[in-house]
Design an enzyme around this catalytic site. Structure first.
Site, PDB file in Angstrom:
ATOM      1  N   GLY A   8       0.647  -0.720   0.237  1.00 32.66           N
ATOM      2  CA  GLY A   8       0.264   0.577  -0.046  1.00 32.66           C
ATOM      3  C   GLY A   8       1.290   0.917   0.406  1.00 32.66           C
ATOM      4  O   GLY A   8       0.344   2.376   0.481  1.00 32.66           O
ATOM      5  N   GLY A  11      -0.799   4.889  -1.185  1.00 31.81           N
ATOM      6  CA  GLY A  11      -1.577   5.775  -0.243  1.00 31.81           C
ATOM      7  C   GLY A  11      -1.640   6.678   0.522  1.00 31.81           C
ATOM      8  O   GLY A  11      -0.546   6.979   0.490  1.00 31.81           O
ATOM      9  N   GLN A  12      -2.293   7.433   1.313  1.00 31.90           N
ATOM     10  CA  GLN A  12      -2.036   8.276   2.353  1.00 31.90           C
ATOM     11  C   GLN A  12      -0.816   8.139   3.269  1.00 31.90           C
ATOM     12  O   GLN A  12       0.016   8.526   3.283  1.00 31.90           O
ATOM     13  CB  GLN A  12      -3.281   8.706   3.232  1.00 31.90           C
ATOM     14  CG  GLN A  12      -3.553  10.359   3.767  1.00 31.90           C
ATOM     15  CD  GLN A  12      -4.117  10.202   4.705  1.00 31.90           C
ATOM     16  OE1 GLN A  12      -4.235   9.112   5.253  1.00 31.90           O
ATOM     17  NE2 GLN A  12      -4.122  11.296   5.388  1.00 31.90           N
ATOM     18  N   ASP A  53       0.403  -7.004  -4.136  1.00 30.43           N
ATOM     19  CA  ASP A  53      -0.528  -6.865  -3.553  1.00 30.43           C
ATOM     20  C   ASP A  53      -1.049  -7.814  -2.336  1.00 30.43           C
ATOM     21  O   ASP A  53      -0.799  -9.106  -2.599  1.00 30.43           O
ATOM     22  CB  ASP A  53      -1.871  -5.904  -3.477  1.00 30.43           C
ATOM     23  CG  ASP A  53      -2.823  -7.104  -4.301  1.00 30.43           C
ATOM     24  OD1 ASP A  53      -3.358  -8.066  -3.611  1.00 30.43           O
ATOM     25  OD2 ASP A  53      -2.588  -7.341  -5.760  1.00 30.43           O
ATOM     26  N   TYR A 142     -15.285  -1.253   7.933  1.00 26.69           N
ATOM     27  CA  TYR A 142     -13.760  -1.298   8.240  1.00 26.69           C
ATOM     28  C   TYR A 142     -13.484  -1.708   9.780  1.00 26.69           C
ATOM     29  O   TYR A 142     -11.781  -2.108   9.993  1.00 26.69           O
ATOM     30  CB  TYR A 142     -13.667   0.260   8.038  1.00 26.69           C
ATOM     31  CG  TYR A 142     -12.444   0.996   8.325  1.00 26.69           C
ATOM     32  CD1 TYR A 142     -11.555   0.931   7.339  1.00 26.69           C
ATOM     33  CD2 TYR A 142     -12.718   1.910   9.756  1.00 26.69           C
ATOM     34  CE1 TYR A 142     -10.224   1.751   7.789  1.00 26.69           C
ATOM     35  CE2 TYR A 142     -10.756   2.849   9.569  1.00 26.69           C
ATOM     36  CZ  TYR A 142      -9.752   2.356   8.632  1.00 26.69           C
ATOM     37  OH  TYR A 142      -8.679   2.590   9.203  1.00 26.69           O
TER      38      TYR A 142
HETATM   39  N1  SER Z   1      -9.087   7.772   8.535  1.00 29.05           N
HETATM   40  C1  SER Z   1     -10.503   6.695   8.533  1.00 29.05           C
HETATM   41  C2  SER Z   1     -11.395   6.743   8.303  1.00 29.05           C
HETATM   42  O1  SER Z   1     -11.746   7.651   8.436  1.00 29.05           O
HETATM   43  C3  SER Z   1     -10.203   5.849  10.579  1.00 29.05           C
HETATM   44  O2  SER Z   1      -9.463   5.308  10.935  1.00 29.05           O
HETATM   45  O3  SER Z   1     -12.203   5.983   7.813  1.00 29.05           O
END
Ligand code: SER
Length: 320
Positions: A8, A11-12, A53, A142
């Site tokens: 990853g 990613g951010q 990945d 999540y």
């Molecule tokens: N930054 C994440 C989100 O908002 C939280 O861990 O999904």
């Protein structure tokens, strides 16, 4: 010398963590793994790059062998709001992917860093001063994947002796790569809009308090934990870490100190609001402070000044 693989890396967090680790351990010792998004030129040119990945166990094995990897940072995930629109994909990356990485780590004796999140908590968790060890019944996909990742990491340490370590990150504020589809993204977007238009329409309501952290502290937290003396780690995985807690009104007021005619209104996203309501207002991170010396450098005022300066430079727009 460590040989590190980042899953990853575009990613951010991954994009900045890869460069940070390359500065610490040497460019050739940090392999940037990516999936579909093309890596930046900086990432591609500064060190090894592999299309690999978390869901491709064969390629993972191949890359770990090829570069004699001993440490894997697994930054792959679908953030909270986007995971609600693709729960099956979120599970695949967030649980099957974590399992694959732990299996590869077991086989090749690698250490593993796993970033959990404030999303690993839920409505029955105490939301103020959220304890390190507490009720975790998240109601988002999540969150389900993050709890599974925490438990799998604990399991692989206890059962197989894999050196797993991890943090529960709050919302991460950064100025290089944008987050995508998270509930806390507003705390990044607000800076771009403040500089571009002096105006921001906020998707979370006033009073939605959440923990946050500026990227330099997030990078230090990962490295400090991975370098910590293991004999001092009572928890190893899923350390609460926070640097500040605010709601939209508080961050808007802080920006207004530097851009006096900045204005914010609201167009609340019901899904993000519902998610934010089940996440901590502020976490107790004393275990991280005690066990490996967590001590963030940036609070809201310093982070705000740095974000405004960096983004104004990046966009070529003066804000004062
Ligand atoms: N930054 C994440 C989100 O908002 C939280 O861990 O999904």
């Amino acid at each position: 010398m460590k040989n590190i693989l980042i899953i990853g890396s575009v990613g951010q967090i991954g994009s900045e963590l890869t460069m940070h680790l390359r500065r610490i351990y040497g460019n050739d010792h940090v392999v940037a793994g990516y999936r579909s998004t093309q890596p930046s030129e900086e990432l591609a040119k500064s060190g090894p790059l592999e299309r690999v990945d978390a869901t491709d166990v064969e390629k993972l094995n191949e890359v770990v062998k090829k570069y004699k990897i001993d440490t894997i940072y697994n930054l792959a995930a679908l953030l909270s709001a986007v995971a609600e629109s693709k729960p099956q994909a979120a599970w695949n990356v967030g649980v099957n992917g974590v399992f694959n990485i732990l299996e590869v780590a077991r086989e090749h004796k690698c250490a593993v860093f796993f970033p959990s999140s404030i999303g690993a908590f839920g409505p029955t968790t105490p939301l103020d001063n959220t304890p390190q060890d507490t009720i975790q019944r998240p109601t988002t996909m999540y969150g389900v994947t993050k709890v599974a990742g925490e438990l799998l990491s604990d399991y692989y340490y206890k059962r197989f002796g894999v050196d797993t370590r991890g943090l529960r990150y709050p919302g991460i504020i950064s100025n290089v790569t944008l987050p995508g589809g998270g509930t806390t993204d507003y705390a990044v977007e607000i800076f771009y809009e403040a500089i571009k238009h002096k105006k921001f329409t906020c998707p979370l309501p006033a009073g939605a308090f959440l923990d946050m952290m500026y990227m330099p502290d997030a990078l230090d937290a990962a490295v400090d934990l991975m370098e910590a003396d293991p004999s001092k780690l009572k928890h190893r995985n899923a350390f609460n870490v926070s640097a500040m807690s605010f709601d939209p009104e508080i961050i808007a007021a802080e920006i207004k100190k530097h851009i006096p005619d900045f204005k914010m209104d609201y167009n609340v996203d019901p899904m993000k609001k519902a998610i934010a309501e089940t996440w901590p207002n502020s976490m107790d991170d004393s275990a991280a402070r005690k066990e490996w010396g967590w001590n963030p450098k940036y609070r809201l005022p310093e982070m705000t000044i740095d974000m405004l300066n960096m983004i104004s430079k990046k966009l070529g727009i003066k804000y004062k």
